[in-house]
Structure formats: structure tokens, C-alpha cells
Design a protein around this motif. Sequence first.
Motif, PDB file in Angstrom:
ATOM      1  N   SER A   1       0.867  -1.161  -0.099  1.00  0.00           N
ATOM      2  CA  SER A   1      -0.022  -0.054  -0.062  1.00  0.00           C
ATOM      3  C   SER A   1       0.774   1.303  -0.016  1.00  0.00           C
ATOM      4  O   SER A   1       0.228   2.511  -0.470  1.00  0.00           O
ATOM      5  N   ASP A   2       2.143   1.109   0.428  1.00  0.00           N
ATOM      6  CA  ASP A   2       3.039   2.355   0.228  1.00  0.00           C
ATOM      7  C   ASP A   2       3.096   2.827  -1.019  1.00  0.00           C
ATOM      8  O   ASP A   2       3.380   4.058  -1.057  1.00  0.00           O
TER       9      ASP A   2
ATOM     10  N   LEU B   1      -0.112   4.944  -1.582  1.00  0.00           N
ATOM     11  CA  LEU B   1       0.117   6.251  -0.827  1.00  0.00           C
ATOM     12  C   LEU B   1       0.772   7.258  -1.668  1.00  0.00           C
ATOM     13  O   LEU B   1       0.675   8.319  -1.681  1.00  0.00           O
TER      14      LEU B   1
ATOM     15  N   VAL C   1       2.719   8.789   7.908  1.00  0.00           N
ATOM     16  CA  VAL C   1       1.828   7.926   7.690  1.00  0.00           C
ATOM     17  C   VAL C   1       1.427   7.044   8.940  1.00  0.00           C
ATOM     18  O   VAL C   1       2.702   6.365   9.525  1.00  0.00           O
TER      19      VAL C   1
ATOM     20  N   ASN D   1      -3.375   5.143   6.881  1.00  0.00           N
ATOM     21  CA  ASN D   1      -3.276   4.043   5.940  1.00  0.00           C
ATOM     22  C   ASN D   1      -4.637   3.129   6.095  1.00  0.00           C
ATOM     23  O   ASN D   1      -4.679   2.434   7.141  1.00  0.00           O
TER      24      ASN D   1
ATOM     25  N   THR E   1       1.949  -2.275   4.151  1.00  0.00           N
ATOM     26  CA  THR E   1       2.848  -1.571   3.552  1.00  0.00           C
ATOM     27  C   THR E   1       4.419  -2.440   3.487  1.00  0.00           C
ATOM     28  O   THR E   1       4.265  -3.227   4.110  1.00  0.00           O
TER      29      THR E   1
END
Length: 236
Positions: A30-31, A34, A192, A223, A230
Motif C-alpha cells: 500500500s505504500d 500512498l 503515515v 493507511n 505497506t
Amino acid sequence: MIKLNDGEVWEELFAEKKIIQNSSLYRFTSDSILLSRFARAKYGDVVADFCSGCGIVGLHFLCLNPQISSVTLFEMQPTLSDMAERTIQFNGFSKAKAVCSRIQDLGKEYDDGFSLILCNPPYERGGLNNISYEKAVCRKEITITADEILFSAYKKLKYGGRLNIINRADRLAEMFYKMKGCNLEPKKMQFVCGREGGKPYLVMIEGVKGGRPGIEILPPAVNSPTVGKTQAEDAD
């Protein structure tokens, strides 16, 4: 028809767009999403995605910002770069291309060539720790270091160009120091957190080549669990 190799599947990229993932290789976390949302496009941006892996950051950014001029995905692992190339072909991304190369080896033809560089780099130091080499080099500074990434970004950015990079929150002081040493002035940052009010574990930073001192600090991003792990969480 784009052929999938053993272990490969199509996963959602954006709306009706798809991206190739391989269960035996490093899968995006997911980073990447982001970072592609943190970066802000300008009309006509010429974009590079350093350490692009399967191309998730650069291609998701292109989907969010069709007004950019182009995006070039730089990845050293041939298997991942090939996945990115086939994703580009499948989706008909005429503004994107994949280049298989180490960041340190990019030629002079790219000097001062980009107005924006995106980078989700390896976060960790250390060895393989019982994981495959292909996954390790995506997570750990084995084949490239933060210093090499930042120096390369400085050389490849136009004056006034922006680097948007994500890393562990506990490396913030180090990243600021090294960015300033490469004349990449930190101009925007955002922590985050895993939950509202939680301790930050990632930080996203925008540095400007030749920028003046002064930084905008955005409210922390939370997040969403629905986005997935991540890179930092996945490495723990």
C-alpha cells in the motif's frame, strides 16, 4: 492477448485497468499507492519511477493524472520490468514505457530529463534473512542505497524538478540530511500512521532541486486496512 507466465495474475490497478502480479516475486504494497496519491502532477510533467518493480507507482500515478506528458519505469530486475512492459501493452498506456536498468547506470541522455521523479525504494538494511534474492533487493539496500538514489535523482531532474520519495519514519533525519546534501530541498512531508492518532511508521517527502528552504507539513495520512500492507509492515 498478453500472455501470463507461471505464478502471474491480473490484479486491479485503477478502475478498469489491470496490473500483472506474481505470487513468487515481490508484490506491491500500500505504500506504493500512498506515494502515487501524495505526489502532485503538473500539466506536461515528464515523470520517472525509480525502483519501479512491476510499475505500480508510476502507472497508478498516470491513471490519476492523465495530463502528464510521459512516465518511464526504471527497474533493474528483468522479470519485474517485463511484467511492467506487458501491463503497459495490455492497458494501452501510450504515455508509459519500461526500461530495465540499474538507477546508478542510467546514461547521460536522461540527465536533466525529468520534471518529477517518484521512488518507493528499499527501506531496510541488512542481508537476505531467509527470503529470496528477488524479494530481498526490493526491500533491502543490497543493490542500491539511499545516497545513490538521491544523487541519481539530482542528476536526472531538471532545475526546479521534484523528487517524491517514501521511507521509514525513523529515517526522516537521515533523509533530510542526505537530500540537502544533494541540493534536493525538502519542501513537503507527510507522516503515515496505521490508525488515527497512532505512531507514524512511514514518511513521504517531496524535495525540489535547487529549492529554497521552507517546508509544508501535511496532516498525517491514515493507511486504510483495505489497501493492504505497506513495505515496512511486510518486512517485519
